[in-house]
Design a protein around this motif. Structure first.
Motif, PDB file in Angstrom:
ATOM      1  N   LYS A  42      -4.533   8.092   8.033  1.00 25.11           N
ATOM      2  CA  LYS A  42      -5.753   7.367   7.667  1.00 25.11           C
ATOM      3  C   LYS A  42      -5.452   6.002   7.059  1.00 25.11           C
ATOM      4  N   HIS A  43      -4.513   5.947   6.122  1.00 23.10           N
ATOM      5  CA  HIS A  43      -4.300   4.711   5.345  1.00 23.10           C
ATOM      6  C   HIS A  43      -3.203   3.812   5.906  1.00 23.10           C
ATOM      7  N   GLN A  44      -2.337   4.349   6.773  1.00 22.17           N
ATOM      8  CA  GLN A  44      -1.232   3.554   7.326  1.00 22.17           C
ATOM      9  C   GLN A  44      -0.494   2.806   6.206  1.00 22.17           C
ATOM     10  N   PRO A  45       0.066   3.522   5.250  1.00 21.35           N
ATOM     11  CA  PRO A  45       0.670   2.862   4.086  1.00 21.35           C
ATOM     12  C   PRO A  45       1.967   2.147   4.424  1.00 21.35           C
ATOM     13  N   ALA A  99       8.670  14.033   7.312  1.00 18.26           N
ATOM     14  CA  ALA A  99       9.228  12.789   7.856  1.00 18.26           C
ATOM     15  C   ALA A  99       9.446  12.896   9.359  1.00 18.26           C
ATOM     16  N   ARG A 100       9.941  14.039   9.796  1.00 19.25           N
ATOM     17  CA  ARG A 100      10.166  14.218  11.233  1.00 19.25           C
ATOM     18  C   ARG A 100       8.843  14.267  11.997  1.00 19.25           C
ATOM     19  N   THR A 116       6.226   3.514   8.799  1.00 19.64           N
ATOM     20  CA  THR A 116       6.090   3.368   7.358  1.00 19.64           C
ATOM     21  C   THR A 116       7.462   3.501   6.728  1.00 19.64           C
ATOM     22  N   THR A 117       7.590   3.087   5.479  1.00 13.89           N
ATOM     23  CA  THR A 117       8.848   3.264   4.743  1.00 13.89           C
ATOM     24  C   THR A 117       8.735   4.506   3.885  1.00 13.89           C
ATOM     25  N   ILE A 118       9.697   5.408   4.024  1.00 13.25           N
ATOM     26  CA  ILE A 118       9.693   6.649   3.256  1.00 13.25           C
ATOM     27  C   ILE A 118      10.715   6.553   2.136  1.00 13.25           C
ATOM     28  N   ILE A 119      10.266   6.836   0.925  1.00 13.95           N
ATOM     29  CA  ILE A 119      11.161   6.947  -0.225  1.00 13.95           C
ATOM     30  C   ILE A 119      11.040   8.379  -0.721  1.00 13.95           C
ATOM     31  N   LYS A 160       0.848  -1.193   0.000  1.00  9.88           N
ATOM     32  CA  LYS A 160       0.000   0.000   0.000  1.00  9.88           C
ATOM     33  C   LYS A 160       0.883   1.242   0.000  1.00  9.88           C
ATOM     34  N   ALA A 161       0.627   2.177  -0.937  1.00  9.03           N
ATOM     35  CA  ALA A 161       1.506   3.329  -1.086  1.00  9.03           C
ATOM     36  C   ALA A 161       0.725   4.633  -1.195  1.00  9.03           C
ATOM     37  N   ILE A 162       1.386   5.725  -0.833  1.00 11.08           N
ATOM     38  CA  ILE A 162       0.865   7.084  -0.985  1.00 11.08           C
ATOM     39  C   ILE A 162       1.919   7.908  -1.715  1.00 11.08           C
ATOM     40  N   VAL A 163       1.479   8.746  -2.634  1.00 14.23           N
ATOM     41  CA  VAL A 163       2.377   9.640  -3.363  1.00 14.23           C
ATOM     42  C   VAL A 163       2.115  11.064  -2.906  1.00 14.23           C
ATOM     43  N   VAL A 164       3.179  11.743  -2.477  1.00 17.17           N
ATOM     44  CA  VAL A 164       3.061  13.125  -1.997  1.00 17.17           C
ATOM     45  C   VAL A 164       3.940  14.015  -2.868  1.00 17.17           C
ATOM     46  N   ASP A 165       3.317  14.986  -3.539  1.00 17.16           N
ATOM     47  CA  ASP A 165       4.061  15.916  -4.392  1.00 17.16           C
ATOM     48  C   ASP A 165       3.188  17.138  -4.630  1.00 17.16           C
ATOM     49  N   ASP A 166       3.765  18.324  -4.563  1.00 14.20           N
ATOM     50  CA  ASP A 166       2.959  19.538  -4.762  1.00 14.20           C
ATOM     51  C   ASP A 166       2.670  19.813  -6.233  1.00 14.20           C
TER      52      ASP A 166
END
Length: 245
Positions: A48-51, A69-70, A79-82, A5-11
């Motif tokens: 919410k999603h606990q990816p 991240a902090r 979670t794993t952050i890339i 399960k993944a989430i993409v964060v980008d402005d």
């Protein structure tokens, strides 16, 4: 195989949609459950999603990705952050130092595949809390003031590989960028300034940076440090060895 399960964060909207599309087309085992355009929505979506994985843009208005991240630490979310980023030397060095994975924009699918393979094999490695602690240390604005023969110098603690004193009551400080600095201070004075969780005295004349410690040989009473494939070794006194192991 269990879906990741993944989430993409980008402005940038195009960047969000493009990465999601590329992931779906090339990596069907990954389910992108949410997209977020800023730090606030990212934190909401993560809670919410606990990816399993968050693809987190570094350069965003407001809180950037490193600050997001902090913030996760206070929410106790594992979670794993890339990180994803256009090349920024300072950000890349911080990410590398903290042992996070990262992808340079535009994201190359081969690089993404390699990162995901590492995720699958190392998902039980260093904890997020450990990595965030290293990241926070790197990003700290704190500098330590040292007197030198010609004036003074400010050094970030995380840049110090080791400190070695001599009989002239001077200390040589070896830095991660390959430089050495000679300061007019006794080792005891320097030890009082350094964060104790990041450093350890190994003898009457040497203090080592624990972030660079790679091996302790209790048979030969030797510690080994490494930085950018350069190895350093020092003998360790028995009384200090017991504290280090």
């Amino acid at each position: 195989m269990r879906q990741i399960k993944a989430i993409v964060v980008d402005d940038e909207p195009d960047a969000r949609r493009s990465l999601k599309k590329d992931i779906q087309q090339n990596f069907p085992e990954i389910n992108v459950v949410s997209l977020a355009e800023n730090s606030e929505k990212a934190l909401e979506a993560i809670e919410k999603h606990q990816p399993d994985v968050v693809f987190l843009d570094v350069e965003m208005p407001g809180k950037n990705g490193l600050e997001v991240a902090r913030s996760l630490k206070t929410q106790n979310i594992k979670t794993t952050i890339i990180f994803t980023t256009a090349f920024d030397h300072y950000a890349i060095e911080a990410i590398r130092y903290a042992a996070f994975d990262y992808l340079l924009k535009p994201v190359d699918m081969e690089e993404l595949g390699a990162v995901l393979e590492r995720y699958k094999t190392e998902r039980n490695g260093h904890s997020l809390e450990h990595k965030l602690e290293r990241l926070a240390t790197w990003l700290s604005p704190d500098r330590i003031h040292f007197d030198t023969p010609n004036g003074f110098i400010y050094i970030r603690p995380t840049d110090i590989i080791y400190c070695e004193s001599n009989k002239k009551k001077e200390t040589t400080i070896a830095l991660a960028n390959g430089r050495t600095e000679r300061v007019n201070m006794k080792l005891k004075q320097i030890e009082a300034l350094l964060p104790p969780r990041l450093f350890a005295r190994v003898s009457s004349s040497v203090i080592i940076g624990l972030n660079y410690l790679v091996k302790v040989d209790d048979q030969t009473k030797t510690v080994y440090l490494e930085n950018m494939l350069v190895e350093y070794e020092f003998k360790i006194d028995s009384k200090h060895l017991k504290k280090l192991i």
